[in-house]
Design an enzyme around this catalytic site. Structure first.
Site: not given
Length: 345
Positions: A254, A305, A317
């Site tokens: 990420c 994240h 993402n």
């Protein structure tokens, strides 16, 4: 995405041909050649030759763009032919994305259409015939789903019985999909039935034409939102790679996706999701705009994240379940602790 995105042909001829032993031998040889070709292409990609998604932009009419492999792109003219025949010419890009998810263009039954005509999986050995059946079936799904693309896509995967089931329960949703899948698995005494994440798996390869408006910046961010988003989109469909921070890794994690994309426009986002959290400032949710970052706590306390918000409740993402893709902020809020939106100064 849902706001933007608003099998039966006789197989007797094919089935009879398959009864001929010589045909089976020829089909086997063809499959071997196809496999060897696929291996050669894979080696070429691994050595830095043909990029897996080279020339992977397909658009027709009001459709959109599909980020697909060269193996899928070779079938574009056939998809256009049958999409026109069955009245869904506006969905060529979406069908190309569907093929990318089904076979990646690496199997003779390109659209995994055999089961739609009552044949065992992979029975069809003529790619054009597979596309003809698959496109016709998808056209039927679109009609039954009244143009609801997520519903039609999931119907393609689970069968048209799913569409009627979902419509009786208010339409497509992940909960209804899981419910139907479990019901069918129990009925058939299978361990699982279909892919409950099929919609997301197809749409990761597809960007609707009018969806581009939702990723357009308003000029007030400290960087070019469209340029950063364009860089990230190049990697849609690539797998998640822990610690992946450059294209050479074959995928990103990420923070690596954001670090790489923003570095191309001169913005330093070096580091983990936590580091990127600390480098940005909070933004009230009623003031968010494309280009803001969105953070979650997924496996440990604090930011673990991150993705970039693109508008319409979506963010781009790299995650461990789907690779580089678009995700719903609200769906993620239901799965993980939400840490908020933050902006690059």
């Amino acid at each position: 995405m849902q706001g933007v995105l608003k099998k039966s042909i006789k197989a007797a001829g094919t089935f009879a041909i398959l009864k001929n032993p010589l045909t089976w031998i020829l089909a086997g040889l063809l499959l071997l050649l196809t496999s060897l070709f696929g291996i050669a292409l894979f080696i070429s990609i691994g050595l830095g030759g043909v990029n897996q998604f080279e020339s992977g932009m397909s658009r027709e009419g009001a459709d959109g763009t599909a980020q697909v492999s060269a193996e899928v792109m070779r079938y574009e003219s056939l998809v256009q032919k049958y999409a026109k025949e069955y009245g869904i010419s506006d969905y060529v890009g979406l069908i190309m994305a569907l093929i990318q998810q089904e076979t990646g263009g690496r199997q003779l039954d390109v659209m995994q259409a055999s089961e739609s005509v009552g044949l065992p999986p992979g029975t069809i050995t003529d790619p054009e015939y597979s596309i003809q059946i698959g496109v016709k079936y998808f056209a039927g799904m679109m009609k039954q789903a009244k143009g609801d693309i997520p519903l039609a896509l999931q119907g393609y995967n689970l069968g048209n019985g799913f569409i009627a089931y979902a419509l009786e329960r208010g339409g497509y949703s992940k909960d209804v999909t899981i419910e139907f899948s479990k019901m069918m698995a129990a009925k058939l005494r299978w361990n699982r039935y279909g892919d409950v994440n099929y919609v997301e798996h197809v749409l990761r390869y597809f960007n609707p034409e009018n969806g581009s408006a939702m990723v357009k910046g308003d000029g007030t961010q400290s960087f070019d939102v469209e340029e950063v988003h364009s860089i990230m989109k190049q990697f849609l469909g690539q797998p998640y790679v822990w610690g992946g921070r450059t294209p050479a890794a074959g995928g990103f994690d990420c923070s690596g996706l954001l670090e790489y994309a923003f570095a191309q426009v001169g913005v330093d986002l070096y580091g983990t999701a936590k580091s990127q959290y600390d480098k940005t400032i909070p933004v009230p949710e009623d003031q968010i705009k494309p280009g803001d970052l969105v953070f979650f706590s997924t496996y440990k306390k604090g930011a673990s994240h991150v993705g970039m918000y693109v508008g319409e409740g979506k963010f781009i993402n790299a995650n461990s379940s789907s690779g580089t893709t678009y995700s719903s902020v609200e769906e993620w809020k239901n799965l993980y602790p939400f840490l908020g939106f933050r902006r690059i100064q």
